[in-house]
Motif scaffolding. Structure first.
Motif, PDB file in Angstrom:
ATOM      1  N   LYS A  71       0.704  -1.204   0.045  1.00 59.24           N
ATOM      2  CA  LYS A  71      -0.076   0.135  -0.025  1.00 59.24           C
ATOM      3  C   LYS A  71       0.823   1.368   0.054  1.00 59.24           C
ATOM      4  O   LYS A  71       0.538   2.288  -0.442  1.00 59.24           O
ATOM      5  N   ALA A  72       2.054   1.305   0.917  1.00 55.44           N
ATOM      6  CA  ALA A  72       2.818   2.197   0.563  1.00 55.44           C
ATOM      7  C   ALA A  72       3.616   2.349  -0.670  1.00 55.44           C
ATOM      8  O   ALA A  72       4.450   3.480  -0.869  1.00 55.44           O
ATOM      9  N   GLY A  73       3.512   1.442  -1.636  1.00 61.42           N
ATOM     10  CA  GLY A  73       4.354   1.648  -2.840  1.00 61.42           C
ATOM     11  C   GLY A  73       5.363   0.642  -3.256  1.00 61.42           C
ATOM     12  O   GLY A  73       5.572   0.719  -4.426  1.00 61.42           O
ATOM     13  N   ALA A  74       5.334  -0.449  -2.489  1.00 65.89           N
ATOM     14  CA  ALA A  74       6.610  -1.396  -2.791  1.00 65.89           C
ATOM     15  C   ALA A  74       5.780  -2.217  -3.659  1.00 65.89           C
ATOM     16  O   ALA A  74       4.745  -2.956  -3.423  1.00 65.89           O
ATOM     17  N   ALA A  86      12.107  -6.128  -2.968  1.00 68.76           N
ATOM     18  CA  ALA A  86      10.962  -5.055  -3.717  1.00 68.76           C
ATOM     19  C   ALA A  86      11.500  -4.278  -4.595  1.00 68.76           C
ATOM     20  O   ALA A  86      12.772  -3.648  -4.535  1.00 68.76           O
ATOM     21  N   ASP A  87      10.758  -3.895  -5.425  1.00 69.47           N
ATOM     22  CA  ASP A  87      11.093  -2.826  -6.393  1.00 69.47           C
ATOM     23  C   ASP A  87      10.294  -1.606  -5.870  1.00 69.47           C
ATOM     24  O   ASP A  87       8.976  -1.793  -5.793  1.00 69.47           O
ATOM     25  N   ILE A  88      10.990  -0.621  -5.561  1.00 64.07           N
ATOM     26  CA  ILE A  88      10.295   0.696  -4.876  1.00 64.07           C
ATOM     27  C   ILE A  88      10.482   1.838  -5.735  1.00 64.07           C
ATOM     28  O   ILE A  88      11.703   2.335  -6.033  1.00 64.07           O
ATOM     29  N   PRO A  89       9.451   2.387  -6.059  1.00 58.99           N
ATOM     30  CA  PRO A  89       9.386   3.926  -6.936  1.00 58.99           C
ATOM     31  C   PRO A  89      10.440   4.923  -5.976  1.00 58.99           C
ATOM     32  O   PRO A  89      10.092   4.894  -4.843  1.00 58.99           O
ATOM     33  N   ARG A  90      11.181   5.538  -6.757  1.00 55.69           N
ATOM     34  CA  ARG A  90      12.190   6.651  -5.976  1.00 55.69           C
ATOM     35  C   ARG A  90      11.014   7.362  -5.150  1.00 55.69           C
ATOM     36  O   ARG A  90      11.557   7.731  -3.932  1.00 55.69           O
ATOM     37  N   SER A  91       9.873   7.782  -5.592  1.00 51.00           N
ATOM     38  CA  SER A  91       9.136   8.869  -4.994  1.00 51.00           C
ATOM     39  C   SER A  91       8.391   8.290  -3.798  1.00 51.00           C
ATOM     40  O   SER A  91       7.770   8.891  -2.917  1.00 51.00           O
ATOM     41  N   LYS A  92       8.482   6.824  -3.662  1.00 51.51           N
ATOM     42  CA  LYS A  92       7.755   6.233  -2.430  1.00 51.51           C
ATOM     43  C   LYS A  92       8.728   5.754  -1.329  1.00 51.51           C
ATOM     44  O   LYS A  92       8.206   5.059  -0.478  1.00 51.51           O
ATOM     45  N   LEU A  93       9.885   5.863  -1.704  1.00 47.25           N
ATOM     46  CA  LEU A  93      11.153   5.158  -0.854  1.00 47.25           C
ATOM     47  C   LEU A  93      11.020   5.764   0.526  1.00 47.25           C
ATOM     48  O   LEU A  93      11.219   5.254   1.647  1.00 47.25           O
ATOM     49  N   GLU A  94      10.841   7.125   0.514  1.00 47.66           N
ATOM     50  CA  GLU A  94      10.777   7.705   2.111  1.00 47.66           C
ATOM     51  C   GLU A  94       9.456   7.513   2.855  1.00 47.66           C
ATOM     52  O   GLU A  94       9.463   7.139   3.973  1.00 47.66           O
ATOM     53  N   LYS A  95       8.511   7.221   1.876  1.00 52.73           N
ATOM     54  CA  LYS A  95       7.520   6.933   2.725  1.00 52.73           C
ATOM     55  C   LYS A  95       7.516   5.258   3.276  1.00 52.73           C
ATOM     56  O   LYS A  95       7.088   4.908   4.566  1.00 52.73           O
ATOM     57  N   ILE A  96       8.208   4.496   2.835  1.00 52.23           N
ATOM     58  CA  ILE A  96       8.357   3.049   3.187  1.00 52.23           C
ATOM     59  C   ILE A  96       9.414   2.961   4.197  1.00 52.23           C
ATOM     60  O   ILE A  96       9.135   2.310   5.162  1.00 52.23           O
ATOM     61  N   ALA A  97      10.345   3.918   4.195  1.00 51.00           N
ATOM     62  CA  ALA A  97      11.469   4.030   5.308  1.00 51.00           C
ATOM     63  C   ALA A  97      10.718   4.797   6.438  1.00 51.00           C
ATOM     64  O   ALA A  97      11.241   4.333   7.615  1.00 51.00           O
ATOM     65  N   SER A  98       9.909   5.181   6.319  1.00 55.09           N
ATOM     66  CA  SER A  98       9.208   5.845   7.553  1.00 55.09           C
ATOM     67  C   SER A  98       8.130   4.904   8.430  1.00 55.09           C
ATOM     68  O   SER A  98       7.780   5.127   9.377  1.00 55.09           O
ATOM     69  N   LEU A  99       7.867   3.891   7.637  1.00 61.33           N
ATOM     70  CA  LEU A  99       7.205   2.815   8.267  1.00 61.33           C
ATOM     71  C   LEU A  99       8.067   2.279   9.534  1.00 61.33           C
ATOM     72  O   LEU A  99       9.127   1.884   9.595  1.00 61.33           O
ATOM     73  N   SER A 100       7.327   2.092  10.394  1.00 63.26           N
ATOM     74  CA  SER A 100       7.906   2.002  11.899  1.00 63.26           C
ATOM     75  C   SER A 100       8.241   0.322  12.006  1.00 63.26           C
ATOM     76  O   SER A 100       9.199  -0.030  12.330  1.00 63.26           O
ATOM     77  N   GLU A 101       7.471  -0.416  11.168  1.00 60.84           N
ATOM     78  CA  GLU A 101       8.124  -1.909  11.029  1.00 60.84           C
ATOM     79  C   GLU A 101       9.454  -2.109   9.980  1.00 60.84           C
ATOM     80  O   GLU A 101      10.070  -2.962  10.287  1.00 60.84           O
ATOM     81  N   VAL A 102       9.752  -1.261   9.174  1.00 53.16           N
ATOM     82  CA  VAL A 102      11.169  -1.189   8.539  1.00 53.16           C
ATOM     83  C   VAL A 102      11.949  -0.555   9.269  1.00 53.16           C
ATOM     84  O   VAL A 102      12.130   0.475   9.638  1.00 53.16           O
ATOM     85  N   ARG A 103      13.145  -1.491   9.179  1.00 55.43           N
ATOM     86  CA  ARG A 103      14.440  -1.272  10.140  1.00 55.43           C
ATOM     87  C   ARG A 103      15.522  -0.958   9.083  1.00 55.43           C
ATOM     88  O   ARG A 103      16.163  -0.097   9.344  1.00 55.43           O
ATOM     89  N   TYR A 104      15.567  -1.223   8.116  1.00 60.80           N
ATOM     90  CA  TYR A 104      16.621  -0.981   7.294  1.00 60.80           C
ATOM     91  C   TYR A 104      16.493  -1.477   5.859  1.00 60.80           C
ATOM     92  O   TYR A 104      15.679  -2.406   5.446  1.00 60.80           O
TER      93      TYR A 104
END
Length: 115
Positions: A71-74, A86-104
């Motif tokens: 849902k965040a774009g991955a 995952a393939d993540i659009p550059r424009s969605k990378l920060e949104k995915i990194a901001s998820l609390s579950e994502v560590r690295y």
């Protein structure tokens, strides 16, 4: 007049400080190669270019966590325990990194052909 300039300068410094802290927090989730790619001019933040990523989450990835990532774009590929590709659009990378579950998030290495 001088007091207004001092207050304005202090307000600007506070805003810049908060902005830098957010960016620093996000960049701690990126490996050095990914940070370098994002800082280079080769990929603009507005581009739809997807970046191949290997990600680590704080816990085992369930179907619901996969749905959150998607849902965040991955575009999630393989999942193994706490790790995902995952393939993540550059424009969605920060949104995915901001998820609390994502560590690295790590730039996935390019596969080299074997002889």
């Amino acid at each position: 007049m001088k007091n207004r300039l001092v207050v304005a300068a202090m307000a600007m410094a506070v805003l810049v400080s908060f902005s830098c802290k957010k960016d620093a927090h996000m960049s701690k989730k990126y490996d050095p190669a990914l940070r370098h790619l994002l800082e280079s001019a080769s990929i603009e933040s507005s581009s739809g270019t997807s970046i191949p990523i290997i990600g680590t989450c704080s816990s085992e990835i369930t179907d619901s966590l996969r749905a959150v990532l998607e849902k965040a774009g991955a575009r999630v590929g393989t999942i193994s325990g706490r790790f995902f590709t995952a393939d993540i659009p550059r424009s969605k990378l920060e949104k995915i990194a901001s998820l609390s579950e994502v560590r690295y998030l790590q730039l996935a290495p390019k596969a080299k052909p074997t002889k």
